[in-house]
Enzyme design. Structure first.
Site, mmCIF file in Angstrom:
data_model
loop_
_atom_site.group_PDB
_atom_site.id
_atom_site.type_symbol
_atom_site.label_atom_id
_atom_site.label_comp_id
_atom_site.label_asym_id
_atom_site.label_seq_id
_atom_site.Cartn_x
_atom_site.Cartn_y
_atom_site.Cartn_z
ATOM 1 C CE LYS A 18 -4.023 -2.163 2.222
ATOM 2 N NZ LYS A 18 -5.030 -2.040 3.322
ATOM 3 C CG HIS A 50 -5.507 -6.253 -0.375
ATOM 4 N ND1 HIS A 50 -6.753 -6.204 0.197
ATOM 5 C CD2 HIS A 50 -5.565 -7.224 -1.337
ATOM 6 C CE1 HIS A 50 -7.533 -7.099 -0.402
ATOM 7 N NE2 HIS A 50 -6.839 -7.717 -1.341
ATOM 8 C CE1 TYR A 54 -9.539 -2.822 0.265
ATOM 9 C CE2 TYR A 54 -8.612 -1.004 -0.999
ATOM 10 C CZ TYR A 54 -8.447 -2.081 -0.142
ATOM 11 O OH TYR A 54 -7.189 -2.425 0.302
ATOM 12 C CG ASN A 82 -3.766 -2.108 6.870
ATOM 13 O OD1 ASN A 82 -3.603 -1.869 5.676
ATOM 14 N ND2 ASN A 82 -4.841 -2.706 7.347
ATOM 15 C CD GLU A 102 -8.974 -9.326 -3.676
ATOM 16 O OE1 GLU A 102 -9.873 -9.025 -2.872
ATOM 17 O OE2 GLU A 102 -7.826 -9.654 -3.306
HETATM 18 O O1 CDP Z 1 -7.170 -5.714 4.832
HETATM 19 P P1 CDP Z 1 -7.989 -6.652 5.710
HETATM 20 O O2 CDP Z 1 -8.607 -7.775 4.922
HETATM 21 O O3 CDP Z 1 -7.219 -7.125 6.908
HETATM 22 O O4 CDP Z 1 -9.195 -5.779 6.323
HETATM 23 P P2 CDP Z 1 -10.641 -5.418 5.738
HETATM 24 O O5 CDP Z 1 -11.613 -5.520 6.851
HETATM 25 O O6 CDP Z 1 -10.926 -6.197 4.490
HETATM 26 O O7 CDP Z 1 -10.510 -3.864 5.387
HETATM 27 C C1 CDP Z 1 -9.892 -3.452 4.186
HETATM 28 C C2 CDP Z 1 -9.011 -2.262 4.504
HETATM 29 O O8 CDP Z 1 -9.823 -1.167 4.927
HETATM 30 C C3 CDP Z 1 -8.031 -2.453 5.653
HETATM 31 O O9 CDP Z 1 -6.864 -3.158 5.286
HETATM 32 C C4 CDP Z 1 -7.722 -1.008 6.027
HETATM 33 O O10 CDP Z 1 -6.800 -0.414 5.131
HETATM 34 C C5 CDP Z 1 -9.100 -0.363 5.845
HETATM 35 N N1 CDP Z 1 -9.864 -0.261 7.108
HETATM 36 C C6 CDP Z 1 -9.975 0.985 7.725
HETATM 37 O O11 CDP Z 1 -9.448 1.985 7.228
HETATM 38 N N2 CDP Z 1 -10.691 1.097 8.911
HETATM 39 C C7 CDP Z 1 -11.282 0.014 9.448
HETATM 40 N N3 CDP Z 1 -11.971 0.147 10.598
HETATM 41 C C8 CDP Z 1 -11.176 -1.235 8.835
HETATM 42 C C9 CDP Z 1 -10.452 -1.357 7.657
HETATM 43 MG MG MG Z 2 -10.048 -7.726 3.429
#
Ligand code: CDP
Ligand code: MG
Length: 140
Positions: free
Chosen positions: A11, A117, A51, A114, A128
């Site tokens: 990212k 992805h 997303y 973070n 994807e």
């Molecule tokens: O990336 P991951 O699958 O671990 O998490 P996700 O629940 O699929 O969320 C996608 C992305 O959204 C995360 O990796 C974060 O960059 C962002 N996110 C955020 O900004 N705030 C949150 N409360 C949860 C996710």
């Molecule tokens: Mg995810």
């Protein structure tokens, strides 16, 4: 255990800090092989579509802004049980919850920024991968 593929993004927070190599090293040390890789500037349309599953979540708009705030490196990773292997080395979404030895523990700045992805299922990995790569760009 079968050799499978998953999709990864390094990212903008990580590319900005010149961590592409450091992140990739952790992926490789976890037993994943980079079989496709390119550095791109995601468009707003691409980020919104990628997303889409999170469109109703409160963080969606900021997430799209963040993912288009700088270059990303999109990758196809191959290895035994690649989706789980990658999720394990990524660590928890919120770096405050991420285990030692994970990419997010080492590098993530926040729950949003973070660093990586990773696909969450074989089915989503296929979708994807096809979103960013043609078959002839993937060399296993
Ligand atoms: O990336 P991951 O699958 O671990 O998490 P996700 O629940 O699929 O969320 C996608 C992305 O959204 C995360 O990796 C974060 O960059 C962002 N996110 C955020 O900004 N705030 C949150 N409360 C949860 C996710
Ligand atoms: Mg995810």
């Amino acid at each position: 255990m079968a050799v499978t593929r998953t999709f990864s993004i390094i990212k903008p927070d990580a590319t900005r800090r010149n961590l592409t190599g450091a992140v990739t090293k952790m992926l490789e040390e976890a037993g994943l092989r980079v079989v496709a890789s390119k550095r791109i500037q995601m468009t707003e349309d691409q980020a919104k579509k990628f997303y889409e599953v999170h469109a109703e979540r409160p963080f969606y708009g900021e997430l799209v802004d963040f993912m288009t705030s700088g270059p990303v490196v999109v990758q196809v990773l191959e290895g035994e049980d690649a989706v789980k292997r990658n999720r394990d080395v990524m660590g928890a979404t919120n770096p405050a919850d991420a285990d030692e030895g994970t990419i997010r523990k080492a590098f993530a700045e926040s729950i949003e920024a973070n660093s990586v992805h990773g696909s969450d299922s074989d089915e989503n990995a296929a979708t994807e991968i096809a979103f960013f790569f043609n078959d002839d760009e993937i060399v296993g």
